[in-house]
Design a protein around this motif. Structure first.
Motif, PDB file in Angstrom:
ATOM      1  N   TYR A  37       0.831  -1.204   0.000  1.00 38.68           N
ATOM      2  CA  TYR A  37       0.000   0.000   0.000  1.00 38.68           C
ATOM      3  C   TYR A  37       0.863   1.250   0.000  1.00 38.68           C
ATOM      4  O   TYR A  37       2.068   1.196   0.229  1.00 38.68           O
ATOM      5  N   ARG A  38       0.229   2.397  -0.274  1.00 33.53           N
ATOM      6  CA  ARG A  38       0.910   3.683  -0.171  1.00 33.53           C
ATOM      7  C   ARG A  38      -0.102   4.768   0.152  1.00 33.53           C
ATOM      8  O   ARG A  38      -1.286   4.657  -0.148  1.00 33.53           O
ATOM      9  N   TRP A  39       0.396   5.826   0.793  1.00 34.11           N
ATOM     10  CA  TRP A  39      -0.390   7.017   1.088  1.00 34.11           C
ATOM     11  C   TRP A  39      -0.279   7.950  -0.114  1.00 34.11           C
ATOM     12  O   TRP A  39       0.823   8.170  -0.625  1.00 34.11           O
ATOM     13  N   VAL A  40      -1.393   8.504  -0.554  1.00 28.29           N
ATOM     14  CA  VAL A  40      -1.418   9.375  -1.728  1.00 28.29           C
ATOM     15  C   VAL A  40      -2.234  10.619  -1.405  1.00 28.29           C
ATOM     16  O   VAL A  40      -3.308  10.532  -0.812  1.00 28.29           O
ATOM     17  N   THR A  41      -1.720  11.803  -1.800  1.00 32.32           N
ATOM     18  CA  THR A  41      -2.477  13.039  -1.612  1.00 32.32           C
ATOM     19  C   THR A  41      -3.323  13.313  -2.848  1.00 32.32           C
ATOM     20  O   THR A  41      -3.159  12.681  -3.895  1.00 32.32           O
ATOM     21  N   GLU A  42      -4.192  14.277  -2.716  1.00 27.56           N
ATOM     22  CA  GLU A  42      -5.127  14.646  -3.767  1.00 27.56           C
ATOM     23  C   GLU A  42      -4.421  14.941  -5.100  1.00 27.56           C
ATOM     24  O   GLU A  42      -4.925  14.617  -6.167  1.00 27.56           O
ATOM     25  N   ASP A  43      -3.232  15.545  -5.033  1.00 29.14           N
ATOM     26  CA  ASP A  43      -2.515  15.887  -6.265  1.00 29.14           C
ATOM     27  C   ASP A  43      -1.700  14.715  -6.812  1.00 29.14           C
ATOM     28  O   ASP A  43      -0.986  14.860  -7.798  1.00 29.14           O
ATOM     29  N   GLY A  44      -1.805  13.552  -6.190  1.00 27.72           N
ATOM     30  CA  GLY A  44      -1.108  12.372  -6.677  1.00 27.72           C
ATOM     31  C   GLY A  44       0.262  12.144  -6.075  1.00 27.72           C
ATOM     32  O   GLY A  44       0.935  11.184  -6.412  1.00 27.72           O
ATOM     33  N   SER A  45       0.707  13.028  -5.166  1.00 27.18           N
ATOM     34  CA  SER A  45       2.000  12.833  -4.505  1.00 27.18           C
ATOM     35  C   SER A  45       1.942  11.584  -3.641  1.00 27.18           C
ATOM     36  O   SER A  45       0.927  11.303  -3.012  1.00 27.18           O
ATOM     37  N   VAL A  46       3.034  10.846  -3.621  1.00 27.01           N
ATOM     38  CA  VAL A  46       3.096   9.633  -2.807  1.00 27.01           C
ATOM     39  C   VAL A  46       4.222   9.743  -1.803  1.00 27.01           C
ATOM     40  O   VAL A  46       5.116  10.573  -1.928  1.00 27.01           O
ATOM     41  N   SER A  47       4.146   8.889  -0.796  1.00 29.19           N
ATOM     42  CA  SER A  47       5.155   8.915   0.254  1.00 29.19           C
ATOM     43  C   SER A  47       6.498   8.439  -0.262  1.00 29.19           C
ATOM     44  O   SER A  47       6.594   7.766  -1.275  1.00 29.19           O
ATOM     45  N   ASP A  48       7.517   8.808   0.463  1.00 27.47           N
ATOM     46  CA  ASP A  48       8.850   8.345   0.140  1.00 27.47           C
ATOM     47  C   ASP A  48       9.201   7.260   1.140  1.00 27.47           C
ATOM     48  O   ASP A  48       9.136   7.511   2.340  1.00 27.47           O
ATOM     49  N   PRO A  49       9.503   6.084   0.765  1.00 28.76           N
ATOM     50  CA  PRO A  49       9.883   5.644  -0.566  1.00 28.76           C
ATOM     51  C   PRO A  49       8.721   5.179  -1.425  1.00 28.76           C
ATOM     52  O   PRO A  49       8.933   4.540  -2.443  1.00 28.76           O
ATOM     53  N   SER A  76       3.894  30.546   7.159  1.00 30.42           N
ATOM     54  CA  SER A  76       2.676  31.224   6.730  1.00 30.42           C
ATOM     55  C   SER A  76       2.113  30.525   5.509  1.00 30.42           C
ATOM     56  O   SER A  76       2.810  29.785   4.819  1.00 30.42           O
ATOM     57  N   GLY A  77       0.840  30.737   5.258  1.00 29.30           N
ATOM     58  CA  GLY A  77       0.165  30.140   4.113  1.00 29.30           C
ATOM     59  C   GLY A  77      -0.851  29.105   4.538  1.00 29.30           C
ATOM     60  O   GLY A  77      -0.928  28.708   5.695  1.00 29.30           O
ATOM     61  N   THR A  78      -1.674  28.708   3.579  1.00 27.94           N
ATOM     62  CA  THR A  78      -2.700  27.699   3.807  1.00 27.94           C
ATOM     63  C   THR A  78      -2.555  26.613   2.771  1.00 27.94           C
ATOM     64  O   THR A  78      -2.382  26.897   1.588  1.00 27.94           O
ATOM     65  N   PHE A  79      -2.591  25.371   3.212  1.00 26.45           N
ATOM     66  CA  PHE A  79      -2.521  24.242   2.308  1.00 26.45           C
ATOM     67  C   PHE A  79      -3.749  23.374   2.538  1.00 26.45           C
ATOM     68  O   PHE A  79      -4.037  22.993   3.664  1.00 26.45           O
ATOM     69  N   GLU A  80      -4.462  23.080   1.452  1.00 26.88           N
ATOM     70  CA  GLU A  80      -5.637  22.212   1.526  1.00 26.88           C
ATOM     71  C   GLU A  80      -5.443  21.058   0.558  1.00 26.88           C
ATOM     72  O   GLU A  80      -4.993  21.254  -0.575  1.00 26.88           O
ATOM     73  N   SER A  81      -5.763  19.869   0.992  1.00 22.56           N
ATOM     74  CA  SER A  81      -5.634  18.688   0.154  1.00 22.56           C
ATOM     75  C   SER A  81      -6.483  17.577   0.750  1.00 22.56           C
ATOM     76  O   SER A  81      -7.348  17.841   1.592  1.00 22.56           O
ATOM     77  N   ALA A  82      -6.220  16.362   0.328  1.00 24.39           N
ATOM     78  CA  ALA A  82      -6.882  15.179   0.860  1.00 24.39           C
ATOM     79  C   ALA A  82      -5.889  14.031   0.785  1.00 24.39           C
ATOM     80  O   ALA A  82      -4.965  14.047  -0.026  1.00 24.39           O
ATOM     81  N   VAL A  83      -6.080  13.039   1.641  1.00 18.83           N
ATOM     82  CA  VAL A  83      -5.208  11.872   1.709  1.00 18.83           C
ATOM     83  C   VAL A  83      -6.062  10.621   1.515  1.00 18.83           C
ATOM     84  O   VAL A  83      -7.187  10.548   2.012  1.00 18.83           O
ATOM     85  N   ARG A  84      -5.504   9.647   0.793  1.00 21.34           N
ATOM     86  CA  ARG A  84      -6.158   8.349   0.623  1.00 21.34           C
ATOM     87  C   ARG A  84      -5.073   7.266   0.633  1.00 21.34           C
ATOM     88  O   ARG A  84      -3.887   7.567   0.576  1.00 21.34           O
ATOM     89  N   VAL A  85      -5.499   6.025   0.700  1.00 22.71           N
ATOM     90  CA  VAL A  85      -4.585   4.895   0.642  1.00 22.71           C
ATOM     91  C   VAL A  85      -4.894   4.098  -0.619  1.00 22.71           C
ATOM     92  O   VAL A  85      -6.055   3.849  -0.930  1.00 22.71           O
ATOM     93  N   GLU A  86      -3.831   3.708  -1.337  1.00 23.15           N
ATOM     94  CA  GLU A  86      -3.969   2.817  -2.481  1.00 23.15           C
ATOM     95  C   GLU A  86      -3.320   1.489  -2.117  1.00 23.15           C
ATOM     96  O   GLU A  86      -2.203   1.460  -1.592  1.00 23.15           O
TER      97      GLU A  86
END
Length: 144
Positions: A37-49, A76-86
């Motif tokens: 499995y891997r953790w994936v954010t809304e923009d498709g970024s995945v964990s390392d490794p 400073s700044g705001t970051f919004e996203s979502a996380v899912r598992v594949e």
């Protein structure tokens, strides 16, 4: 998949116990088993490794959990996203996504401003039902 502290606003990096955290529960039908499995954010970024493996030994539990924590080093700044598992093995599957927001600063951040960098989840498996996580730093990052 479930999330806690999914809306953080305040000084960054967020304190570990207030940072957005996500827990995935994995269940296998038979033992022994290995789950990829891997953790994936809304923009498709995945964990390392990237891909992780959970082992379910013969005679052990058929249910395991893993938790990932999101944080940032930006002040400073705001970051919004979502996380899912594949999941890629033993079968392919995708969890529900859980949205989160991290707003950094003392009220001077601009709504919708995104810290430089981006999100990339990383995690470590935990055999207990309520795993403890420990954060690490990057622009917006996840860690245990």
């Amino acid at each position: 998949m479930a999330g806690s502290h999914t809306g953080y606003s305040g000084a960054c990096p967020p304190p570990h116990d207030l940072a957005p955290a996500f827990t995935a529960t994995f269940t296998v039908g038979r033992l022994p088993a290995r789950l990829g499995y891997r953790w994936v954010t809304e923009d498709g970024s995945v964990s390392d490794p990237g891909w992780k493996t959970l082992s379910f030994p013969a005679g052990g539990d058929r249910v395991r959990q893993d938790t990932v924590v999101v944080t940032t080093n930006d002040d400073s700044g705001t970051f919004e996203s979502a996380v899912r598992v594949e999941v890629r093995s033993p079968v392919e599957a995708t969890s529900n996504s859980v949205a989160f927001s991290v707003a950094c600063g003392t009220g001077t951040e601009t709504e919708g401003e995104t810290p430089t960098g981006g999100a990339s989840p990383s995690s470590s498996p935990s055999p207990s039902p309520s795993p403890s996580a420990s954060g690490q730093a990057a622009p917006l990052r996840t860690g245990r």
